[in-house]
Design an enzyme around this catalytic site. Structure first.
Site, short mmCIF file in Angstrom:
data_model
loop_
_atom_site.label_atom_id
_atom_site.label_comp_id
_atom_site.label_asym_id
_atom_site.label_seq_id
_atom_site.Cartn_x
_atom_site.Cartn_y
_atom_site.Cartn_z
N CYS A 115 -10.31 0.20 7.93
CA CYS A 115 -9.72 1.45 8.43
C CYS A 115 -10.36 2.70 7.82
O CYS A 115 -10.48 3.74 8.49
CB CYS A 115 -8.22 1.46 8.16
SG CYS A 115 -7.78 1.05 6.46
N GLU B 289 0.86 -1.20 0.00
CA GLU B 289 0.00 0.00 0.00
C GLU B 289 0.89 1.24 0.00
O GLU B 289 0.72 2.15 0.83
CB GLU B 289 -0.92 -0.02 1.22
CG GLU B 289 -1.64 -1.35 1.38
CD GLU B 289 -2.52 -1.47 2.62
OE1 GLU B 289 -3.67 -1.86 2.47
OE2 GLU B 289 -2.05 -1.16 3.73
#
Ligand code: FUB
Ligand code: ZN
Length: 654
Positions: A418, A322
């Site tokens: 998240c 990521e």
């Protein structure tokens, strides 16, 4: 927090604020309690992602001894609850809601029960592996979760004065201070995911207890002193089992501990981690007057926004880790552009503004907000993107394992959730980002209609702002107090033509760091108009961005536009734009809301039958035919609300 009283009145943002309070927060609460009838999706194809349920509240009940069972979910599942709680605090600040506050107060009671007698608070390690506490810091997220709780506590206490949550937070922070630090016998280390640093600084700003600032200082300066810290520290773990699968091969860059933070020249590794680190750095630079830290912040900022950021304010170019990759590497269809990363970019920008009011920071804040961040949610407030693609071809997302993270419609929830509660907490605290007040200047960073009271030199200054921004660029400020102060109005970097008027008379203000400064002894009823000509423009990228060379994007004000298949048919790559053509703009009101849409004449290649069953042919064999189409464009943040279809921001140009 909330030093100034800012009441947002803009319909554009009121709609988001109401949606969060009325739909998003109750929905997220039902998910956290496993009561929502939804399909939770894995954010990408990977066996280890737990996506059967959230279990986040149940984890706390088990840790508190109220329920029996095992922990379920990511090792940092607790942070979903904390971010939700923080969002509730800001929603209550906007609008008192006793029922919502009662739920939040009960959550706080539960958290108090889950907190251990020494102050430790983490459901995974409490339930599953108390002997592994702080033994695998690169994966454990213990301090990351603690940081999110502390942020929630600062927010909730600031709004409600609930002492219990602040006491839990201080007990937790004191406990962390007992365990970590430069003294002998303490762990000379830090978390694999930055967050605790900025949270401790927020706690310091609230409590004025230096201990918390010093601990944040320690964590930031310790990072990267020894790039082997995590490997060495792992040896203290009595278990060899990872707490998160698939992270074993990540290098120190992923965790930003490859070098001391003052030596980091480029943004490396996991994008959200970088943003939270930079936010902590900018806060510390301000609170400690730390020039070297400020220089380090500026270096990383410059690298990101001049070489590693998408036109949408998205960051992170690869799904692997990521993460950031290299300068100018900005692929549109395999990008990451996690919602949390752009939220983090806004945190960083806002804290840079507090250090140095320069419009470059507010420009990026605006870009990230109006594009990647609000693209992160569907218009119903109950579906979310984790990654925000700039180009989507649905069958590739379904068939290419390298694109399994590129969702074609927003899922209701994720195994790793998240982003959704992060969106809720950012948008419900938008008032904290609109202005920077420094000395006797009120700087307006984001143009949003509001009625506000500012405190300057012991005076309260009431100002009303009226605008239809981002659709229209006329911004009116009515000063409703007699006072001497300066008004600083950001001139957006995209604005080419604008004028200023004071009480009906045009004038030329002096410009400082991108803000027009109006210095005056104001009379009640003074009116300033900042009139920006908002018009759609073609934008090109630096030619070193390989993926965008020969292409253009279309921007109107802060909003980036895109083409969707539902309006323009599939194979958007066959469209060619002539940048000499006029872009027509029109207001429309449909399932996408009240928005400005764009239309322009373009060419689309006609696939002739001779291409059937042929993959390659000599270019001389046939002249290609094109049809003239009316290309329809909608704001990027509205995309993917009409079912699965192709989408593209960058389009070929002649
Ligand atoms: O690791 C905690 C959060 O989960 C990160 O910030 C996100 O990128 C996701 O990996
Ligand atoms: Zn996220």
């Amino acid at each position: 927090m909330f030093e100034n009283k800012i009441k947002i009145t803009a319909p554009f943002w009121q709609q988001y604020i109401n949606l969060i309070r009325e739909e998003m927060l109750p929905f997220q609460w039902s998910v956290l309690n496993d009561e929502a009838d939804i399909k939770i999706e894995k954010e990408r194809d990977a066996d280890h992602i737990p996506a059967e349920k959230s279990h986040a509240i149940e984890n706390f009940k088990i840790a508190a001894g109220i329920s029996k069972g095992k922990h379920y979910g990511m090792v940092f599942q607790d942070s979903d609850v904390y971010k939700w709680l923080e969002a509730v605090a800001y929603a209550l600040h906007q609008h008192q809601d006793n029922a919502l506050q009662k739920i939040a107060d009960e959550v706080i009671d539960l958290l108090a029960k889950a907190q251990q007698s020494d102050g430790y608070l983490n459901t995974y390690f409490t339930i599953e592996a108390p002997e592994r506490r702080y033994k695998r810091l690169y994966q454990s997220h213990e301090l990351y979760c603690a940081g999110h709780f502390i942020e929630a506590a600062v927010g909730y206490y600031s709004v409600t004065k609930n002492q219990k949550i602040l006491d839990i937070a201080c007990k937790l922070a004191d406990h962390i201070d007992d365990i970590f630090g430069s003294e002998d016998g303490k762990i000379h280390g830090y978390d694999g995911h930055e967050e605790i640093e900025l949270a401790l600084l927020r706690l310091f700003e609230l409590t004025k207890n230096d201990k918390y600032k010093n601990l944040a200082n320690f964590f930031l300066y310790e990072r990267g002193k020894n790039p082997n810290f995590f490997k060495e520290q792992q040896k203290t773990d009595p278990s060899t089992k990872p707490v998160i699968e698939g992270m074993e091969s990540f290098k120190p860059e992923y965790y930003q501990n490859h070098k001391s933070i003052l030596e980091q020249e480029t943004a490396e590794g996991h994008a959200v981690r970088v943003m939270y680190m930079c936010t902590g750095m900018a806060m510390l630079a301000r609170l400690n007057n730390d020039e070297k830290m400020f220089e380090a912040c500026k270096r990383l900022w410059k690298n990101i926004v001049t070489k590693r950021m998408y036109i949408t304010g998205g960051i992170g170019s690869t799904v692997i880790g990521e993460a950031f990759t290299a300068d100018y590497d900005l692929p549109n269809d395999t990008m990451y552009c996690e919602t949390c990363a752009s939220i983090g970019l806004i945190f960083f920008a806002n804290n840079m503004l507090k250090l140095d009011v320069d419009s470059q920071y507010a420009d990026i804040m605006e870009k990230a907000l109006y594009n990647t961040v609000i693209d992160g949610m569907a218009l119903d407030g109950k579906h979310f993107f984790y990654v925000n693609p700039l180009e989507v071809v649905p069958q590739l997302s379904h068939k290419d394992p390298g694109k399994s993270h590129v969702k074609t419609v927003r899922p209701a929830w994720f195994g790793c959730a998240c982003c959704p509660p992060n969106l809720a907490r950012l948008l419900s605290s938008l008032d904290e980002y609109m202005y920077t007040v420094k000395d006797d200047v009120i700087y307006s960073n984001l143009y949003v209609s509001n009625k506000s009271d500012f405190k300057i030199n012991n005076q309260v200054i009431s100002i009303e702002e009226i605008t239809d921004y981002p659709w229209d660029g006329k911004i009116t400020f009515k000063v409703n107090s007699e006072a001497t102060f300066k008004l600083g109005l950001r001139i957006p970097s995209w604005a080419n033509r604008y004028l200023f008027k004071l009480n009906g008379k045009e004038f030329t203000p002096k410009i400082e760091k991108g803000y027009a400064i109006i210095d005056r002894t104001w009379e009640k009823g003074d009116i300033v108009i900042f009139d920006i000509q908002i018009e759609a423009n073609f934008v090109c990228a630096n030619p070193l961005v390989r993926e965008d060379y020969g292409k253009v994007a279309i921007q109107r004000g802060p909003i980036i536009y895109c083409a969707e298949g539902v309006d323009n048919g599939d194979n958007l790559h066959l469209i060619t734009i002539d940048t000499n053509k006029k872009i027509n703009e029109y207001k429309d009101s449909d399932s996408l809301g009240d928005i400005v849409k764009l239309e322009l004449e373009a060419e689309k290649l006609i696939l002739d039958k001779q291409w059937n069953n042929i993959l390659y042919r000599n270019i001389m064999e046939k002249q290609e035919n094109v049809e003239i189409i009316k290309l329809k464009l909608i704001p990027y943040f509205c995309a993917f609300n009409r079912g699965e279809n192709e989408m593209a921001i960058w389009l070929k140009t002649k």
